[in-house]
Design a protein around this motif. Structure first.
Motif, PDB file in Angstrom:
ATOM      1  N   TYR A  77       0.106  20.271 -24.320  1.00  0.00           N
ATOM      2  CA  TYR A  77      -1.166  19.555 -24.436  1.00  0.00           C
ATOM      3  C   TYR A  77      -1.006  18.392 -25.408  1.00  0.00           C
ATOM      4  O   TYR A  77      -0.069  18.346 -26.215  1.00  0.00           O
ATOM      5  CB  TYR A  77      -2.270  20.483 -24.945  1.00  0.00           C
ATOM      6  CG  TYR A  77      -2.603  21.631 -24.033  1.00  0.00           C
ATOM      7  CD1 TYR A  77      -3.631  21.530 -23.103  1.00  0.00           C
ATOM      8  CD2 TYR A  77      -1.886  22.824 -24.103  1.00  0.00           C
ATOM      9  CE1 TYR A  77      -3.942  22.599 -22.260  1.00  0.00           C
ATOM     10  CE2 TYR A  77      -2.185  23.887 -23.258  1.00  0.00           C
ATOM     11  CZ  TYR A  77      -3.214  23.769 -22.341  1.00  0.00           C
ATOM     12  OH  TYR A  77      -3.509  24.821 -21.512  1.00  0.00           O
ATOM     13  N   ARG A 112      -3.614  15.484 -27.837  1.00  0.00           N
ATOM     14  CA  ARG A 112      -4.937  15.014 -28.245  1.00  0.00           C
ATOM     15  C   ARG A 112      -4.777  13.799 -29.143  1.00  0.00           C
ATOM     16  O   ARG A 112      -3.796  13.690 -29.903  1.00  0.00           O
ATOM     17  CB  ARG A 112      -5.737  16.101 -28.953  1.00  0.00           C
ATOM     18  CG  ARG A 112      -5.305  16.400 -30.363  1.00  0.00           C
ATOM     19  CD  ARG A 112      -6.220  17.410 -31.047  1.00  0.00           C
ATOM     20  NE  ARG A 112      -5.876  17.562 -32.458  1.00  0.00           N
ATOM     21  CZ  ARG A 112      -6.426  16.848 -33.428  1.00  0.00           C
ATOM     22  NH1 ARG A 112      -7.346  15.939 -33.143  1.00  0.00           N
ATOM     23  NH2 ARG A 112      -6.061  17.030 -34.689  1.00  0.00           N
ATOM     24  N   ARG A 152     -12.779  11.687 -27.069  1.00  0.00           N
ATOM     25  CA  ARG A 152     -11.631  11.982 -26.234  1.00  0.00           C
ATOM     26  C   ARG A 152     -11.515  13.500 -26.119  1.00  0.00           C
ATOM     27  O   ARG A 152     -12.117  14.246 -26.883  1.00  0.00           O
ATOM     28  CB  ARG A 152     -10.344  11.407 -26.857  1.00  0.00           C
ATOM     29  CG  ARG A 152     -10.332   9.891 -27.018  1.00  0.00           C
ATOM     30  CD  ARG A 152     -10.218   9.161 -25.692  1.00  0.00           C
ATOM     31  NE  ARG A 152      -8.983   9.441 -24.991  1.00  0.00           N
ATOM     32  CZ  ARG A 152      -7.836   8.822 -25.203  1.00  0.00           C
ATOM     33  NH1 ARG A 152      -7.738   7.874 -26.126  1.00  0.00           N
ATOM     34  NH2 ARG A 152      -6.754   9.129 -24.487  1.00  0.00           N
ATOM     35  N   ARG A 170     -10.639  17.328 -26.547  1.00  0.00           N
ATOM     36  CA  ARG A 170     -10.174  18.145 -27.671  1.00  0.00           C
ATOM     37  C   ARG A 170      -8.681  18.414 -27.537  1.00  0.00           C
ATOM     38  O   ARG A 170      -7.948  18.458 -28.515  1.00  0.00           O
ATOM     39  CB  ARG A 170     -10.920  19.479 -27.709  1.00  0.00           C
ATOM     40  CG  ARG A 170     -12.392  19.393 -28.030  1.00  0.00           C
ATOM     41  CD  ARG A 170     -13.042  20.763 -27.928  1.00  0.00           C
ATOM     42  NE  ARG A 170     -12.406  21.721 -28.837  1.00  0.00           N
ATOM     43  CZ  ARG A 170     -11.624  22.717 -28.428  1.00  0.00           C
ATOM     44  NH1 ARG A 170     -11.344  22.870 -27.126  1.00  0.00           N
ATOM     45  NH2 ARG A 170     -11.095  23.561 -29.296  1.00  0.00           N
ATOM     46  N   ARG A 171      -8.262  18.652 -26.335  1.00  0.00           N
ATOM     47  CA  ARG A 171      -6.855  18.719 -25.961  1.00  0.00           C
ATOM     48  C   ARG A 171      -6.784  18.579 -24.447  1.00  0.00           C
ATOM     49  O   ARG A 171      -7.744  18.888 -23.741  1.00  0.00           O
ATOM     50  CB  ARG A 171      -6.189  20.000 -26.436  1.00  0.00           C
ATOM     51  CG  ARG A 171      -6.806  21.281 -25.954  1.00  0.00           C
ATOM     52  CD  ARG A 171      -6.376  22.433 -26.843  1.00  0.00           C
ATOM     53  NE  ARG A 171      -6.627  22.134 -28.254  1.00  0.00           N
ATOM     54  CZ  ARG A 171      -6.386  22.969 -29.265  1.00  0.00           C
ATOM     55  NH1 ARG A 171      -5.865  24.143 -29.021  1.00  0.00           N
ATOM     56  NH2 ARG A 171      -6.636  22.629 -30.507  1.00  0.00           N
ATOM     57  N   GLU A 172      -5.645  18.115 -23.972  1.00  0.00           N
ATOM     58  CA  GLU A 172      -5.534  17.813 -22.542  1.00  0.00           C
ATOM     59  C   GLU A 172      -4.140  18.170 -22.061  1.00  0.00           C
ATOM     60  O   GLU A 172      -3.142  17.764 -22.654  1.00  0.00           O
ATOM     61  CB  GLU A 172      -5.814  16.330 -22.307  1.00  0.00           C
ATOM     62  CG  GLU A 172      -5.783  15.903 -20.852  1.00  0.00           C
ATOM     63  CD  GLU A 172      -6.229  14.467 -20.668  1.00  0.00           C
ATOM     64  OE1 GLU A 172      -6.409  14.064 -19.512  1.00  0.00           O
ATOM     65  OE2 GLU A 172      -6.393  13.748 -21.676  1.00  0.00           O
ATOM     66  N   TYR A 232      -0.930  10.729 -31.970  1.00  0.00           N
ATOM     67  CA  TYR A 232      -1.315  11.724 -30.974  1.00  0.00           C
ATOM     68  C   TYR A 232      -0.589  13.021 -31.303  1.00  0.00           C
ATOM     69  O   TYR A 232       0.616  13.027 -31.574  1.00  0.00           O
ATOM     70  CB  TYR A 232      -0.939  11.269 -29.566  1.00  0.00           C
ATOM     71  CG  TYR A 232      -1.781  10.127 -29.051  1.00  0.00           C
ATOM     72  CD1 TYR A 232      -2.859  10.354 -28.205  1.00  0.00           C
ATOM     73  CD2 TYR A 232      -1.505   8.815 -29.431  1.00  0.00           C
ATOM     74  CE1 TYR A 232      -3.641   9.307 -27.745  1.00  0.00           C
ATOM     75  CE2 TYR A 232      -2.279   7.763 -28.975  1.00  0.00           C
ATOM     76  CZ  TYR A 232      -3.352   8.008 -28.132  1.00  0.00           C
ATOM     77  OH  TYR A 232      -4.128   6.977 -27.682  1.00  0.00           O
TER      78      TYR A 232
END
Length: 945
Positions: free
Chosen positions: A739, A741, A749, A751-753, A796
């Protein structure tokens, strides 16, 4: 130049490029012939030796609707495997069965309407079972794998031609043909378009199907996004197939156009190439296209463009080169390999939610198996007919031995007593063959009729004891002792005739409605009450019978009877895919149905070593804290029971992962029609509460350690690696998840992706280093100020772990990018829909063909905020492009209202815009706040001076 014998036209020459062959064929077709090609069922052109062709073969998790086929887990279950290699192999198996079935039944089509890449944004969506995940990256990874399997590996000829469903922003069945999804530009580009884009760009997609709904006030079937986005992602010709009946909906339900000719022409010009409407009868749609052409709404070039796209698919499928088609002789159907693959998929889809050590079950365990789904292998609307089936009970009998397994289904056993003192009775039926709904195959299974070869119910002095299940929301099924469900056929009589609830309109569900000293029994499918007549029991509009419900045994009593002496109790709960949550019907709640809660409470009270196995098409909000263990699996297809038994026994360590967030209660959910995942903090990307189980969650029978995280950036790519070690004593799979962020973003944006993942198998003590290449494009967001994607420079965080919340490693990388800048409002003004924040606002269509505007939601005052607007050395005036009536108030930084622009009542339509102006004084950089009052549409704000 290639010489052609007189009898071989260029379109038949396999040595020419497809484009030239299509040009030749188009030149030979008459206008009427080309027009005929635009319906789903394109007729043959015998003078040219061209066969009939149809778009649309359902094959979401196996070949559907055409009779027996291998049935794999539901799509959401395939998403839970997080295994792209497995899903690719499933796509291969499905496409081979399509080819094999077509060889003996030419009704089977090669244009596959699958997969579904709608994101599982909201867990109450009725079609949750059809999607892969709430996350666009995971969805596109699984969808890409499936489409590559469906397509095949040949560089020229495709085994089948997959079409992605359903374009776009489609997550509600409630009013699905008339509702509009309000999708702001950031959500459109960062969320809804992504799953489609990444799958199309992977190169194995033949087309898309627009959804029934509207997006930003405009029907998907006339969406400019088909041209602006979809067709810009690939050089391949893409075939856009309408959803069934949607072309007519544009006039009949959405009232977006006045005539069907206008609607059909607008759809064709927008990019719809094949019209699915009026079943196999093409005359209506072809007639509309001809009239649209005659009225000047279409040109022959418009028709040619659509026909070219269809022919491109047909050439790729090898239709015109049967001797060169490498897939023409595929015979793989229900092979041992396909059966093994179905079992492997079912095993990999199982998610272990919690475990206090009771699992895996110890050898010699005495089991009590209870629950409404314990002896079921459910099909859904997009399932094929089961050739093989395995229920959890059957799987456990096979694995542990029937002598060590006790069973109680937990149904309520009831009799229905009439006002005359008699009871409903099922007559014995001799020499009547068992039938499975859909076993014979049907182009449209919605048209399949119920059975009338069995005797209707009657009444007698003792009656029949029925198994009653309450599926929640007051929806009941009644099953006879022989296993058949009470159902109503077209003649209106009540029979014990159905092997399972099913059908487009389910005919096996009822409601008990309090009346006088008893209940009326309403048949939900027809809306009529059950009545007792001299010739049998039927449904009718009058003379409704009043029944007294005589309960012979409650389900929880049966559960208690078999559970107290067991070592472990397994409660198998979940849903029937045709009831309370399916196509056309959203769920009302996350809660487990009350009937099943009763059974779970009874089992837990009788034996603390109770394990819950949820078999469902969607998440539940269920308290698992007092359970020894809990698992979830989607309906797992033909091998579901065997797979569950092997996981419970420890033959396979569970490694499925949740493809969507499981919320604690309904209060955590936004409105079903709220598509603003950013503003309403939806999905794991933005949700700020504590989930019941997070996205990516799933436990194992072993343990894994993570280490050695490294990262570097080269030439637009982030390279990440880390190592995983199996620190336990069981060979098992781990799903490593990566992930990211933004550490200090300038605007909201995720929180986490999720940016990457991999499922790996490790023996005890084994270590594997995983490497990922993440394009820097994955870190971009849609900058509404610039109208494009932008990578914000700065730190990031990279997070590696076993779920979105179980993070084991983290590091920070500093990425170069393009710094943000204030909005140049003097030069560009403000597009109404390019807001940063909103409340009480809906996005609507600026015109019928293109553009967006904003309006206050009905009954609300709309609030809009546009951040960091640069007025330079100063402005002296503001203009607003508006339609309708109402007022717009403008202020800066939330301060005093500087201008009010009022539109007085008029007879103009929603697309009749006018420009209003007012004087204001502003300089420097400010946040612009707009307040919308009344049914006014705002398209653009400009500044001058």
């Amino acid at each position: 130049m290639t010489a052609h014998p007189p009898h071989t036209p260029p379109f038949r020459d396999p040595h020419l490029p497809f484009a030239k062959r299509i040009d030749d064929l188009l030149s030979r077709l008459t206008l009427d012939e080309k027009t005929g090609f635009l319906h789903q069922f394109a007729p043959a052109v015998e003078r040219l030796g061209i066969s009939a062709f149809r778009t649309g073969q359902e094959a979401l998790h196996g070949v559907a609707w055409m009779g027996p086929a291998t049935v794999f887990p539901q799509a959401v279950g395939l998403g839970a495997t997080w295994n792209t290699d497995l899903v690719r192999r499933i796509g291969e198996a499905v496409s081979k069965e399509v080819r094999a079935m077509r060889a003996r039944d030419d009704r089977v089509g090669l244009n596959i309407w699958a997969p579904t890449v709608n994101l599982l944004r909201h867990p109450l969506w009725g079609r949750n079972e059809e999607g892969y995940s709430e996350d666009p990256k995971l969805t596109s990874a699984i969808a890409t794998a499936y489409t590559h399997g469906l397509r095949g590996d040949h560089p020229t000829y495709w085994r089948t031609a997959p079409v992605l469903k359903h374009w776009l922003a489609h997550n509600n069945e409630t009013d699905r043909a008339t509702s509009s999804s309000s999708v702001r530009p950031r959500v459109l580009h960062e969320y809804d378009l992504r799953a489609f884009r990444e799958t199309v760009e992977a190169g194995a997609v033949a087309g898309v199907m627009p959804a029934y709904n509207l997006v930003n006030g405009r029907p998907n079937h006339v969406s400019p996004y088909l041209r602006e986005h979809l067709r810009a992602w690939t050089d391949e010709e893409l075939l856009v197939c309408s959803d069934a009946g949607a072309p007519s909906n544009l006039v009949d339900h959405e009232h977006y156009f006045d005539t069907h000719e206008e609607a059909t022409a607008a759809s064709l010009r927008a990019g719809v190439d094949s019209f699915t409407d009026h079943g196999t009868d093409s005359s209506q749609m072809v007639g509309r296209i001809r009239k649209a052409y005659e009225q000047g709404l279409l040109t022959e070039a418009d028709i040619d463009t659509a026909v070219r796209r269809q022919l491109s698919v047909r050439f790729r499928l090898g239709e015109f080169d049967p001797h060169y088609d490498p897939h023409a002789d595929v015979k793989d159907f229900d092979t041992p390999a396909h059966r093994a693959l179905a079992q492997e998929a079912a095993e990999q889809a199982i998610v272990l939610l919690r475990n206090d050590g009771v699992l895996p079950l110890a050898p010699g365990t005495r089991l009590a198996v209870v629950g409404l789904l314990a002896d079921e292998c459910k099909r859904d609307w997009y399932s094929g007919t089961l050739i093989h089936r395995s229920t959890p009970l059957e799987g456990l009998y096979e694995r542990f031995g029937a002598e060590r397994v006790e069973f109680a289904e937990g149904v309520d056993r009831v009799r229905l007593k009439t006002s005359a003192g008699t009871f409903l009775h099922v007559l014995a039926s001799e020499d009547v063959e068992d039938e499975v709904r859909g076993a014979e195959g049907a182009l449209d299974p919605a048209l399949l009729a119920g059975r009338t070869d069995l005797p209707p119910l009657t009444t007698d002095a003792t009656g029949t004891e029925f198994a009653l299940v309450d599926w929640d929301e007051g929806v009941l099924t009644l099953r006879a002792p022989d296993g058949r469900y009470l159902s109503v056929a077209e003649d209106g009589y009540l029979r014990a005739s159905a092997d399972q609830p099913g059908g487009w309109v389910v005919q096996e569900t009822f409601r008990l409605e309090p009346h006088a000293n008893g209940h009326l029994l309403r048949h939900i499918g027809t809306g009529r009450h059950v009545t007792v007549a001299a010739d049998g029991v039927k449904v009718a509009d009058e003379n409704a019978e009043t029944f007294e419900l005589i309960i012979a045994e409650r389900g929880e009593d049966a559960v208690t009877r078999v559970t107290s002496e067991a070592d472990v109790v397994l409660v198998v709960a979940g849903n029937d895919p045709h009831i309370n949550g399916r196509e056309t019907e959203d769920r009302a709640s996350l809660r487990l149905p009350a009937h099943q809660e009763r059974l779970l409470r009874a089992a837990r009270a009788a034996n603390p070593r109770t394990v819950l196995a949820l078999v469902s098409a969607y998440p539940y909000a269920v308290d698992t804290s007092g359970l020894a263990a809990a698992l979830w699996t989607a309906h797992g297809g033909q091998a579901a029971g065997t797979a569950l038994a092997r996981v419970l026994a420890g033959d396979v360590s569970p490694a499925g992962r949740l493809p969507q967030t499981w919320y604690e209660n309904d209060g955590d959910l936004p409105g079903l029609l709220d598509y603003d995942v950013i503003g309403s903090r939806q999905t794991y990307l933005y949700f700020e509460g504590t989930p019941l189980f997070p996205f990516g969650h799933g436990l194992s029978y072993t343990s894994f350690s993570y280490g050695d995280l490294t990262s570097r950036v080269t030439e637009g790519t982030l390279h990440v690696s880390f190592a995983i070690t199996n620190t336990g004593d069981v060979t098992a799979d781990e799903v490593a998840q990566l992930y990211t962020r933004a550490v200090d973003p300038a605007l909201p944006r995720p929180r986490r992706e999720l940016v990457a993942h991999r499922r790996v198998t490790l023996a005890p003590g084994a270590r594997e280093e995983l490497s990922f290449e993440v394009p820097l494009r994955a870190f971009e967001f849609w900058d509404v100020a610039q109208g494009r994607s932008r990578l914000e420079p700065g730190p990031y965080e990279l997070l590696a772990g076993a779920s979105s919340e179980d993070i084991r490693l983290r590091t920070t990388v500093l990425l170069d990018g393009e710094p943000g800048a204030p909005r140049p409002v003097l030069r560009r003004g403000l597009e109404g829909a390019d807001f940063d924040e909103q409340s009480g606002v809906e996005i609507v269509d600026r015109t019928r063909t293109a553009g967006d505007a904003v309006t206050a939601a009905e009954g609300r005052t709309g609030e809009l905020v546009y951040r960091d607007c640069d007025f330079g050395d100063g402005v002296s005036g503001v203009t607003m492009t508006v339609s309708g009536q109402g007022a717009v108030e403008l202020s800066l930084d939330g301060g005093t209202v500087l201008a009010v622009l009022q539109v007085e009542e008029s007879d103009s339509g929603p697309y009749d815009y006018t420009t209003l102006g007012a004087g204001i004084v502003a300089e420097g950089v400010h946040d612009v706040h707009l307040t919308l009052r009344g049914p006014l549409r705002l398209a653009h704000v400009g500044f001058s001076g």
